[in-house]
Design an enzyme around this catalytic site. Structure first.
Site, PDB file in Angstrom:
ATOM      1  N   LYS A   1       0.508  -1.091   0.298  1.00 38.98           N
ATOM      2  CA  LYS A   1      -0.214  -0.221   0.327  1.00 38.98           C
ATOM      3  C   LYS A   1       0.987   1.054  -0.117  1.00 38.98           C
ATOM      4  O   LYS A   1       0.296   2.507  -0.834  1.00 38.98           O
ATOM      5  CB  LYS A   1      -1.187  -0.178   1.437  1.00 38.98           C
ATOM      6  CG  LYS A   1      -2.209  -0.488   0.921  1.00 38.98           C
ATOM      7  CD  LYS A   1      -2.730  -0.542   2.250  1.00 38.98           C
ATOM      8  CE  LYS A   1      -4.190  -1.487   2.241  1.00 38.98           C
ATOM      9  NZ  LYS A   1      -5.121  -1.585   2.879  1.00 38.98           N
TER      10      LYS A   1
ATOM     11  N   ASN B   1      -4.865   1.685  -1.779  1.00 40.00           N
ATOM     12  CA  ASN B   1      -5.537   0.563  -2.106  1.00 40.00           C
ATOM     13  C   ASN B   1      -6.083   0.320  -3.369  1.00 40.00           C
ATOM     14  O   ASN B   1      -6.678  -0.316  -3.179  1.00 40.00           O
ATOM     15  CB  ASN B   1      -6.387   0.358  -0.703  1.00 40.00           C
ATOM     16  CG  ASN B   1      -7.738   0.994  -0.484  1.00 40.00           C
ATOM     17  OD1 ASN B   1      -7.667   2.476  -1.799  1.00 40.00           O
ATOM     18  ND2 ASN B   1      -8.470   0.549  -0.076  1.00 40.00           N
TER      19      ASN B   1
ATOM     20  N   TYR C   1     -10.458  -9.213  11.185  1.00 41.96           N
ATOM     21  CA  TYR C   1     -11.200 -10.001  10.988  1.00 41.96           C
ATOM     22  C   TYR C   1     -12.270 -11.461  11.858  1.00 41.96           C
ATOM     23  O   TYR C   1     -11.904 -12.342  11.027  1.00 41.96           O
ATOM     24  CB  TYR C   1     -11.246 -10.218   9.379  1.00 41.96           C
ATOM     25  CG  TYR C   1     -10.698  -9.596   8.573  1.00 41.96           C
ATOM     26  CD1 TYR C   1     -11.009  -7.761   8.130  1.00 41.96           C
ATOM     27  CD2 TYR C   1      -9.883 -10.301   7.602  1.00 41.96           C
ATOM     28  CE1 TYR C   1     -10.944  -7.228   7.130  1.00 41.96           C
ATOM     29  CE2 TYR C   1      -9.361  -8.946   6.497  1.00 41.96           C
ATOM     30  CZ  TYR C   1      -9.799  -7.609   6.245  1.00 41.96           C
ATOM     31  OH  TYR C   1      -9.084  -7.044   5.380  1.00 41.96           O
TER      32      TYR C   1
ATOM     33  N   GLY D   1     -13.212  -6.247  11.622  1.00 45.50           N
ATOM     34  CA  GLY D   1     -12.634  -5.751  10.215  1.00 45.50           C
ATOM     35  C   GLY D   1     -13.585  -6.338   9.241  1.00 45.50           C
ATOM     36  O   GLY D   1     -13.534  -5.013   8.071  1.00 45.50           O
TER      37      GLY D   1
END
Ligand code: ATR
Length: 279
Positions: free
Chosen positions: A71, A92, A229, A248
């Site tokens: 990124k 991103n 996540y 997430g």
């Protein structure tokens, strides 16, 4: 789905990329709207990032998402940086406009849209952000745009938090009044003063990780977000206290939805995208 000579190609550059959920929910969105496009994972070795970005022009790939660990580096290889990328210093999303590559960052809006499912009005709120890396930079950009009142920025390496504040001073007025850098050890001192707690570090990914602070001191009135996540120990504690909480996935879906809109000019079918991941 029928592919033909006009099928547009989108994708994601990451290393590793095998666990990415983006191909699943972006493809679901293309199918739902009847857009003739595919979205595929590309595993790009960090040493090959420049070549991979150049290949977008040669292969006329319409757009890609960029994920860990590319990124920050990717911004060196595109033709134009959108305003938020100049501040956040990470991208991103790339859109290929006839061989001219424009980099965007949709993580910040992804975070804000996700958080608004729990806290529709962020103006005047006090927030604790843990971590001062790339994700934190995007999240803080979003929180400043939403006019939060206060951000305590806790980081293991205090200088990194201080550097972020110095850099953001160029773009946001009175940022040094809004953001206070604190050490991880100081979190417990400031915790009762905040409405929202956000973990942007990888701490909690493994079950054996040490807690970032004593999670028992969370209060029911607080909202807790962990951008990992899964249900981390932090989120489990939040749930037990009766706090509003989120992992997430909302941020993931909404950043992807914004990328989709940048690429296609169409409104992203967010519910379809969520459903494709079983959310
Ligand atoms: P990302 O793009 O996901 O934000 P990053 O830029 O590598 O990733 O940032 C990782 C963040 O997690 C940093 O704030 C890092 O703290 P340092 O700046 O001190 O390195 C934080 N972090 C990672 N591992 C950590 C750990 N074991 N304990 C505390 N903080 C940790």
């Amino acid at each position: 789905m029928i592919l033909d000579g006009q099928t547009k190609v989108y994708g994601i550059f990451g290393y590793p990329v095998k666990h990415s959920k983006s191909p699943t929910f972006q493809t679901a969105a293309f199918l739902y709207l009847g857009i003739n496009a595919v979205y595929v994972p590309f595993e790009v070795n960090p040493d090959d990032l420049e070549k991979a970005v150049e290949s977008l022009k040669v292969l006329k790939i319409a757009g890609v998402n960029i994920t860990i660990p590319h990124k920050e580096n990717v911004i060196n290889y595109v033709n134009e940086l959108s305003e938020e990328v100049k501040v956040i210093k990470a991208a991103n999303t790339i859109k290929n406009v006839d061989g001219y590559l424009i980099a965007y960052n949709t993580d910040w809006i992804g975070f804000i849209e996700g958080l608004k499912e729990l806290e529709p009005n962020l103006e005047g709120k006090k927030v604790l952000v843990i971590g001062a890396g790339g994700s934190s930079r995007a999240i803080i950009y979003g929180l400043l745009k939403e006019n939060v009142d206060k951000i305590y920025l806790a980081n293991r390496t205090l200088q990194r938090a201080e550097k972020l504040i110095q850099e953001y001073k160029e773009y946001f007025r009175i940022v040094d009044k809004i953001i206070t850098p604190i050490s991880l050890q100081d979190i417990e001192t400031f915790l009762s003063d905040v409405d929202i707690i956000v973990n942007t570090t990888s701490v909690g990914l493994n079950n054996e990780d040490f807690p970032l602070f004593d999670y028992n001191i969370l209060k029911e009135s607080q909202t807790v977000v962990d951008i990992i996540y899964k249900e981390t120990k932090l989120l489990k504690a939040a749930k037990e206290k009766g706090c509003k909480y989120q992992n997430g996935f909302p941020m993931l879906i909404y950043q992807g939805a914004k990328s989709f809109e940048i690429w296609t000019g169409q409104k992203a079918p967010v519910e379809v995208m969520k459903k494709s991941l079983g959310l």
